[in-house]
Design a protein around this motif. Structure first.
Motif, PDB file in Angstrom:
ATOM      1  N   LEU A  97     -19.609 -16.202  46.041  1.00  0.00           N
ATOM      2  CA  LEU A  97     -18.710 -16.418  47.169  1.00  0.00           C
ATOM      3  C   LEU A  97     -18.500 -17.910  47.432  1.00  0.00           C
ATOM      4  O   LEU A  97     -17.383 -18.343  47.738  1.00  0.00           O
ATOM      5  N   ALA A  98     -19.570 -18.702  47.302  1.00  0.00           N
ATOM      6  CA  ALA A  98     -19.442 -20.147  47.505  1.00  0.00           C
ATOM      7  C   ALA A  98     -18.535 -20.769  46.442  1.00  0.00           C
ATOM      8  O   ALA A  98     -17.703 -21.632  46.745  1.00  0.00           O
ATOM      9  N   VAL A  99     -18.683 -20.343  45.192  1.00  0.00           N
ATOM     10  CA  VAL A  99     -17.821 -20.839  44.122  1.00  0.00           C
ATOM     11  C   VAL A  99     -16.361 -20.477  44.388  1.00  0.00           C
ATOM     12  O   VAL A  99     -15.456 -21.289  44.184  1.00  0.00           O
ATOM     13  N   SER A 100     -16.129 -19.264  44.863  1.00  0.00           N
ATOM     14  CA  SER A 100     -14.760 -18.847  45.186  1.00  0.00           C
ATOM     15  C   SER A 100     -14.167 -19.730  46.283  1.00  0.00           C
ATOM     16  O   SER A 100     -12.988 -20.097  46.228  1.00  0.00           O
ATOM     17  N   ALA A 101     -14.974 -20.070  47.284  1.00  0.00           N
ATOM     18  CA  ALA A 101     -14.487 -20.935  48.369  1.00  0.00           C
ATOM     19  C   ALA A 101     -14.109 -22.311  47.842  1.00  0.00           C
ATOM     20  O   ALA A 101     -13.089 -22.890  48.232  1.00  0.00           O
ATOM     21  N   ASN A 161     -13.990 -17.631  55.657  1.00  0.00           N
ATOM     22  CA  ASN A 161     -14.496 -16.276  55.430  1.00  0.00           C
ATOM     23  C   ASN A 161     -15.473 -16.230  54.261  1.00  0.00           C
ATOM     24  O   ASN A 161     -16.555 -15.634  54.350  1.00  0.00           O
ATOM     25  N   LEU A 162     -15.096 -16.865  53.158  1.00  0.00           N
ATOM     26  CA  LEU A 162     -15.976 -16.881  51.989  1.00  0.00           C
ATOM     27  C   LEU A 162     -17.261 -17.643  52.281  1.00  0.00           C
ATOM     28  O   LEU A 162     -18.351 -17.235  51.848  1.00  0.00           O
ATOM     29  N   ALA A 163     -17.147 -18.751  53.014  1.00  0.00           N
ATOM     30  CA  ALA A 163     -18.343 -19.529  53.347  1.00  0.00           C
ATOM     31  C   ALA A 163     -19.280 -18.744  54.254  1.00  0.00           C
ATOM     32  O   ALA A 163     -20.510 -18.761  54.062  1.00  0.00           O
ATOM     33  N   LEU A 164     -18.731 -18.038  55.236  1.00  0.00           N
ATOM     34  CA  LEU A 164     -19.559 -17.213  56.123  1.00  0.00           C
ATOM     35  C   LEU A 164     -20.226 -16.071  55.356  1.00  0.00           C
ATOM     36  O   LEU A 164     -21.396 -15.739  55.596  1.00  0.00           O
TER      37      LEU A 164
END
Length: 396
Positions: free
Chosen positions: A12-16, A38-41
């Motif tokens: 998720l962090a990589v996607s952000a 949203n991705l970071a949360l």
């Protein structure tokens, strides 16, 4: 369990990061900012829910189970961010969007406040890293806190599912696929995480033990559901950009033969991009450098050589368009070879520039004509061709 949730958090962090490589520009776009938040949360939720992280948080604060309200608050904030993202994504009048976002944030703030207050009022002295929901399911204060965060998360999921189902009937393409991925992710989360947690807690209320649903089934299903939802949100925005970067990489490699022929002639001042930059930046730099070199070669293009190459190409069965590309490629090779040979004078049609040949690749926008020229350079034995054509042209 820690490995599963940490892996989900990393993805998720990589996607952000991929979605917003330039944070300042992302903040100016509400949709990009909402998606990145949203991705970071989501990444924070999974990081904090890992037993290793929970133990570290409890030790750092000196409060047993302090990681529980922290994680529940992050889950509530994540649910809120999903609704905010969906509202922003769907759009509408700015006043309506702002009003709905404020309502969702206010409800989330109330939910988080209630979670913290209930935890402060509860008595939970025994640290539980994996089975806190079921262990304290009958403890006053903790019982209400657990039920409140599960209800809040479930209500957000059901609202999102209803909105996505209604919206998916009116759109097509990548947006429709993204909405269906969000729906699938919500279903996985509700069935695996929400239903598993609630069943385990209710089982404890009735004197039964189904703790494995809360400790073994719910966490991986929550990770899977969140990842699918995130893909649904990111896909319509990231896939077009990924396709553009892939095309840039492909064009960058296609331009290699043309770049090899003129790279010694370019005087473009812009430095080469860093190795970690995206292919589009590399393509723009190579395109600029090639244009600079070709413009410098313009006075040296010999129309006689080009005409002879065109005639020879047509005689070999090429179409007029293909023959034109061969003609221009031959002139480029001949001019570049002459420019790099100190002992050879370039052939000029008109020293004043009134009758210079202008390549289509330097006249039109985009990289299409440059790539076409580069393919001709790489596909045909143009060096030998240029030698033959030059000799033939000089004899005319």
């Amino acid at each position: 369990m820690s490995f599963v949730v940490y892996s989900a958090a990393a993805l998720l962090a990589v996607s952000a990061v991929l979605l917003s490589p330039k944070p300042r520009a992302a903040l100016r776009n509400p949709l990009t900012a909402s998606t990145s938040a949203n991705l970071a949360l989501a990444a924070c939720c999974f990081t904090c829910s890992a037993p290793v992280t929970l133990s570290a948080v409890n030790s750092a604060t000196g409060i047993p189970n302090f990681g529980a309200p922290l994680t529940y608050s992050l889950i509530s904030a994540y649910s809120c961010s999903l609704l905010v993202l969906l509202i922003t994504w769907r759009g509408g009048s700015p006043a309506r969007v702002r009003r709905l976002v404020c309502r969702v944030i206010a409800a989330c703030a109330f939910l988080i406040t209630a979670i913290i207050v209930l935890f402060a009022l509860a008595d939970a002295p025994v640290e539980r890293l994996q089975d806190l929901d079921t262990y304290y399911s009958t403890t006053p204060g903790m019982r209400e806190m657990i039920a409140l965060y599960l209800i809040g998360h479930g209500v957000c999921a059901l609202i999102m599912c209803a909105v996505c189902l209604k919206w998916a009937r009116t759109v097509t393409g990548l947006l429709r696929r993204g909405l269906w991925l969000i729906i699938i992710g919500i279903v996985v989360d509700v069935v695996g995480f929400e239903f598993g947690k609630i069943t385990a807690v209710v089982a404890r209320w009735t004197g039964h033990d189904l703790d494995f649903l809360s400790t073994d089934v719910a966490p991986p299903m929550a990770s899977l559901g969140a990842l699918i939802c995130s893909v649904g949100f990111v896909l319509p925005r990231l896939l077009p950009a990924a396709r553009e970067q892939w095309r840039s990489l492909w064009d960058y490699r296609e331009l290699a033969p043309l770049w090899a022929a003129v790279r010694e002639l370019t005087t473009a001042p812009k430095p080469a991009p860093f190795w970690w930059q995206f292919p589009k930046a590399w393509l723009q730099w190579r395109e600029l450098s090639i244009h600079d070199a070709l413009l410098q070669l313009t006075p040296a293009f010999d129309k006689k050589v080009g005409h002879a190459a065109y005639t020879a190409a047509r005689a070999r069965g090429h179409t007029p368009e293909q023959a034109r590309v061969v003609c221009e490629a031959t002139m480029v090779v001949t001019a570049a070879r002459g420019a790099q040979d100190p002992g050879r004078e370039p052939v000029l049609d008109d020293p004043g520039g009134a009758d210079r040949y202008r390549l289509r690749a330097t006249a039109g926008p985009g990289t299409g004509d440059l790539v076409q020229l580069a393919r001709a350079l790489g596909r045909l034995p143009l060096t030998g061709e240029a030698n033959k054509v030059t000799v033939r042209a000089s004899q005319e």
